[in-house]
Design a protein around this motif. Sequence first.
Motif, PDB file in Angstrom:
ATOM      1  N   GLU A  65      14.617  86.388  45.355  1.00 56.05           N
ATOM      2  CA  GLU A  65      15.608  86.982  46.269  1.00 56.05           C
ATOM      3  C   GLU A  65      16.946  86.958  45.547  1.00 56.05           C
ATOM      4  OE1 GLU A  65      15.795  89.014  48.805  1.00 56.05           O
ATOM      5  OE2 GLU A  65      15.479  87.721  50.532  1.00 56.05           O
ATOM      6  N   SER A  66      17.118  87.893  44.627  1.00 57.68           N
ATOM      7  CA  SER A  66      18.252  87.906  43.709  1.00 57.68           C
ATOM      8  C   SER A  66      19.597  87.695  44.400  1.00 57.68           C
ATOM      9  CB  SER A  66      18.268  89.233  42.947  1.00 57.68           C
ATOM     10  OG  SER A  66      19.305  89.254  42.016  1.00 57.68           O
ATOM     11  N   GLY A  67      20.317  86.668  43.963  1.00 58.68           N
ATOM     12  CA  GLY A  67      21.651  86.378  44.473  1.00 58.68           C
ATOM     13  C   GLY A  67      21.712  85.442  45.654  1.00 58.68           C
ATOM     14  N   ALA A  68      20.580  85.153  46.285  1.00 63.41           N
ATOM     15  CA  ALA A  68      20.587  84.322  47.492  1.00 63.41           C
ATOM     16  C   ALA A  68      20.964  82.868  47.192  1.00 63.41           C
ATOM     17  CB  ALA A  68      19.233  84.378  48.191  1.00 63.41           C
ATOM     18  N   GLY A  69      20.536  82.346  46.056  1.00 65.29           N
ATOM     19  CA  GLY A  69      20.877  80.971  45.700  1.00 65.29           C
ATOM     20  C   GLY A  69      22.380  80.786  45.563  1.00 65.29           C
ATOM     21  N   MET A  70      23.060  81.784  45.018  1.00 70.67           N
ATOM     22  CA  MET A  70      24.510  81.708  44.860  1.00 70.67           C
ATOM     23  C   MET A  70      25.213  81.737  46.215  1.00 70.67           C
ATOM     24  SD  MET A  70      27.030  81.197  42.954  1.00 70.67           S
ATOM     25  CE  MET A  70      26.395  81.363  41.306  1.00 70.67           C
ATOM     26  N   VAL A  71      24.685  82.489  47.166  1.00 66.20           N
ATOM     27  CA  VAL A  71      25.252  82.519  48.520  1.00 66.20           C
ATOM     28  C   VAL A  71      25.190  81.116  49.122  1.00 66.20           C
ATOM     29  CG1 VAL A  71      24.949  83.414  50.861  1.00 66.20           C
ATOM     30  CG2 VAL A  71      24.723  84.944  48.900  1.00 66.20           C
ATOM     31  N   ILE A  72      24.054  80.452  48.958  1.00 62.56           N
ATOM     32  CA  ILE A  72      23.892  79.087  49.481  1.00 62.56           C
ATOM     33  C   ILE A  72      24.881  78.150  48.797  1.00 62.56           C
ATOM     34  CG2 ILE A  72      22.306  77.136  49.703  1.00 62.56           C
ATOM     35  CD1 ILE A  72      20.004  79.268  49.764  1.00 62.56           C
ATOM     36  N   LEU A  73      24.967  78.228  47.475  1.00 60.88           N
ATOM     37  CA  LEU A  73      25.890  77.358  46.724  1.00 60.88           C
ATOM     38  C   LEU A  73      27.335  77.539  47.169  1.00 60.88           C
ATOM     39  CD1 LEU A  73      24.871  77.258  42.960  1.00 60.88           C
ATOM     40  CD2 LEU A  73      24.847  75.401  44.628  1.00 60.88           C
ATOM     41  N   ARG A  74      27.767  78.790  47.324  1.00 58.19           N
ATOM     42  CA  ARG A  74      29.153  79.044  47.733  1.00 58.19           C
ATOM     43  C   ARG A  74      29.452  78.401  49.080  1.00 58.19           C
ATOM     44  NH1 ARG A  74      29.412  85.040  47.460  1.00 58.19           N
ATOM     45  NH2 ARG A  74      27.740  85.034  45.995  1.00 58.19           N
ATOM     46  N   MET A  75      28.507  78.486  49.998  1.00 60.38           N
ATOM     47  CA  MET A  75      28.729  77.892  51.322  1.00 60.38           C
ATOM     48  C   MET A  75      28.777  76.366  51.246  1.00 60.38           C
ATOM     49  SD  MET A  75      26.632  80.406  53.866  1.00 60.38           S
ATOM     50  CE  MET A  75      27.377  79.687  55.343  1.00 60.38           C
ATOM     51  N   LEU A  76      27.925  75.771  50.403  1.00 57.57           N
ATOM     52  CA  LEU A  76      27.947  74.316  50.225  1.00 57.57           C
ATOM     53  C   LEU A  76      29.266  73.883  49.585  1.00 57.57           C
ATOM     54  CD1 LEU A  76      24.302  73.634  48.977  1.00 57.57           C
ATOM     55  CD2 LEU A  76      25.259  73.164  51.248  1.00 57.57           C
ATOM     56  N   GLU A  77      29.756  74.662  48.624  1.00 59.24           N
ATOM     57  CA  GLU A  77      31.027  74.338  47.973  1.00 59.24           C
ATOM     58  C   GLU A  77      32.184  74.411  48.971  1.00 59.24           C
ATOM     59  OE1 GLU A  77      30.963  77.174  44.780  1.00 59.24           O
ATOM     60  OE2 GLU A  77      29.952  75.773  43.418  1.00 59.24           O
ATOM     61  N   ARG A  78      32.196  75.447  49.817  1.00 57.28           N
ATOM     62  CA  ARG A  78      33.261  75.570  50.819  1.00 57.28           C
ATOM     63  C   ARG A  78      33.260  74.397  51.782  1.00 57.28           C
ATOM     64  NH1 ARG A  78      31.608  80.751  52.734  1.00 57.28           N
ATOM     65  NH2 ARG A  78      31.584  81.888  50.805  1.00 57.28           N
ATOM     66  N   GLU A  79      32.083  73.915  52.123  1.00 51.23           N
ATOM     67  CA  GLU A  79      31.962  72.781  53.045  1.00 51.23           C
ATOM     68  C   GLU A  79      32.114  71.441  52.321  1.00 51.23           C
ATOM     69  OE1 GLU A  79      31.498  72.822  56.456  1.00 51.23           O
ATOM     70  OE2 GLU A  79      31.849  74.972  56.303  1.00 51.23           O
ATOM     71  N   GLU A  80      32.165  71.493  50.984  1.00 51.12           N
ATOM     72  CA  GLU A  80      32.224  70.290  50.153  1.00 51.12           C
ATOM     73  C   GLU A  80      31.078  69.339  50.474  1.00 51.12           C
ATOM     74  OE1 GLU A  80      36.171  68.739  50.627  1.00 51.12           O
ATOM     75  OE2 GLU A  80      37.079  70.439  49.586  1.00 51.12           O
ATOM     76  N   LEU A  81      29.883  69.920  50.618  1.00 51.82           N
ATOM     77  CA  LEU A  81      28.682  69.144  50.953  1.00 51.82           C
ATOM     78  C   LEU A  81      27.874  68.897  49.681  1.00 51.82           C
ATOM     79  CD1 LEU A  81      26.965  67.825  53.146  1.00 51.82           C
ATOM     80  CD2 LEU A  81      25.808  70.023  53.453  1.00 51.82           C
ATOM     81  N   ALA A  82      28.194  67.811  49.005  1.00 57.41           N
ATOM     82  CA  ALA A  82      27.479  67.439  47.784  1.00 57.41           C
ATOM     83  C   ALA A  82      26.305  66.539  48.140  1.00 57.41           C
ATOM     84  CB  ALA A  82      28.411  66.718  46.824  1.00 57.41           C
ATOM     85  N   GLY A  83      25.309  66.543  47.254  1.00 57.14           N
ATOM     86  CA  GLY A  83      24.155  65.674  47.453  1.00 57.14           C
ATOM     87  C   GLY A  83      23.245  66.131  48.575  1.00 57.14           C
ATOM     88  N   HIS A  84      23.198  67.446  48.779  1.00 52.04           N
ATOM     89  CA  HIS A  84      22.379  67.973  49.865  1.00 52.04           C
ATOM     90  C   HIS A  84      21.715  69.272  49.413  1.00 52.04           C
ATOM     91  CE1 HIS A  84      21.797  66.859  54.083  1.00 52.04           C
ATOM     92  NE2 HIS A  84      21.343  68.096  54.198  1.00 52.04           N
ATOM     93  N   LEU A  85      20.422  69.393  49.692  1.00 49.38           N
ATOM     94  CA  LEU A  85      19.645  70.586  49.377  1.00 49.38           C
ATOM     95  C   LEU A  85      19.504  71.438  50.633  1.00 49.38           C
ATOM     96  CD1 LEU A  85      17.539  72.198  47.609  1.00 49.38           C
ATOM     97  CD2 LEU A  85      15.826  70.604  48.510  1.00 49.38           C
ATOM     98  N   VAL A  86      19.753  72.742  50.511  1.00 46.93           N
ATOM     99  CA  VAL A  86      19.527  73.679  51.603  1.00 46.93           C
ATOM    100  C   VAL A  86      18.570  74.759  51.103  1.00 46.93           C
ATOM    101  CG1 VAL A  86      20.556  75.368  53.177  1.00 46.93           C
ATOM    102  CG2 VAL A  86      21.773  73.246  52.655  1.00 46.93           C
ATOM    103  N   ILE A  87      17.496  74.977  51.866  1.00 45.64           N
ATOM    104  CA  ILE A  87      16.456  75.944  51.508  1.00 45.64           C
ATOM    105  C   ILE A  87      16.403  77.019  52.592  1.00 45.64           C
ATOM    106  CG2 ILE A  87      14.011  76.281  50.979  1.00 45.64           C
ATOM    107  CD1 ILE A  87      13.973  73.086  50.707  1.00 45.64           C
ATOM    108  N   VAL A  88      16.539  78.266  52.190  1.00 43.98           N
ATOM    109  CA  VAL A  88      16.385  79.388  53.121  1.00 43.98           C
ATOM    110  C   VAL A  88      15.072  80.084  52.762  1.00 43.98           C
ATOM    111  CG1 VAL A  88      17.314  81.584  53.941  1.00 43.98           C
ATOM    112  CG2 VAL A  88      18.861  79.689  53.425  1.00 43.98           C
ATOM    113  N   THR A  89      14.192  80.161  53.748  1.00 45.83           N
ATOM    114  CA  THR A  89      12.863  80.740  53.561  1.00 45.83           C
ATOM    115  C   THR A  89      12.821  82.116  54.204  1.00 45.83           C
ATOM    116  OG1 THR A  89      11.876  78.527  53.608  1.00 45.83           O
ATOM    117  CG2 THR A  89      10.404  80.387  53.998  1.00 45.83           C
ATOM    118  N   ARG A  90      12.232  83.079  53.480  1.00 46.39           N
ATOM    119  CA  ARG A  90      12.072  84.433  54.026  1.00 46.39           C
ATOM    120  C   ARG A  90      10.619  84.868  53.893  1.00 46.39           C
ATOM    121  NH1 ARG A  90      14.444  90.182  51.689  1.00 46.39           N
ATOM    122  NH2 ARG A  90      13.569  91.482  53.332  1.00 46.39           N
ATOM    123  N   TRP A  91      10.111  85.379  54.988  1.00 46.43           N
ATOM    124  CA  TRP A  91       8.818  86.045  54.992  1.00 46.43           C
ATOM    125  C   TRP A  91       9.116  87.540  55.080  1.00 46.43           C
ATOM    126  CZ3 TRP A  91       9.902  81.605  57.646  1.00 46.43           C
ATOM    127  CH2 TRP A  91       9.116  80.486  57.341  1.00 46.43           C
TER     128      TRP A  91
END
Length: 117
Positions: A65-91
């Motif tokens: 899902e080209s570019g989706a990982g970067m979307v997740i990273l940007r949101m984690l950076e804005r929230e300053e949420l380090a040490g946390h994994l977020v997985i978005v699943t798409r069917w």
Amino acid sequence: MLKLGQILNDRGSKYAVSGCPVSSRAEIDAALKLLKREKSYAKATHNTWGALLPEDGPLKADDGESGAGMVILRMLEREELAGHLVIVTRWYGGKHLGGDRFRHVQTCVRSYLDALT
């Protein structure tokens, strides 16, 4: 692992979000393996993820899902949420979503972040 399950549907595609605290790439791999033990997640079209690790920095994977990982990273950076994994699943539902897929990833990550507070 916190699994919020299915968050939204659009044109046949279904999205879910999951995550957990992590501190290393090995813990990320273990969390992904645990998630994919469930048949529905293992059969998902994409399991994109992002994590800000205290020592290793930002890590992500688009899983096709080209570019989706970067979307997740940007949101984690804005929230300053380090040490946390977020997985978005798409069917995949059979229809291309274009730019809407990024908005759906954002909606999923926002739902996850809101569930943490």
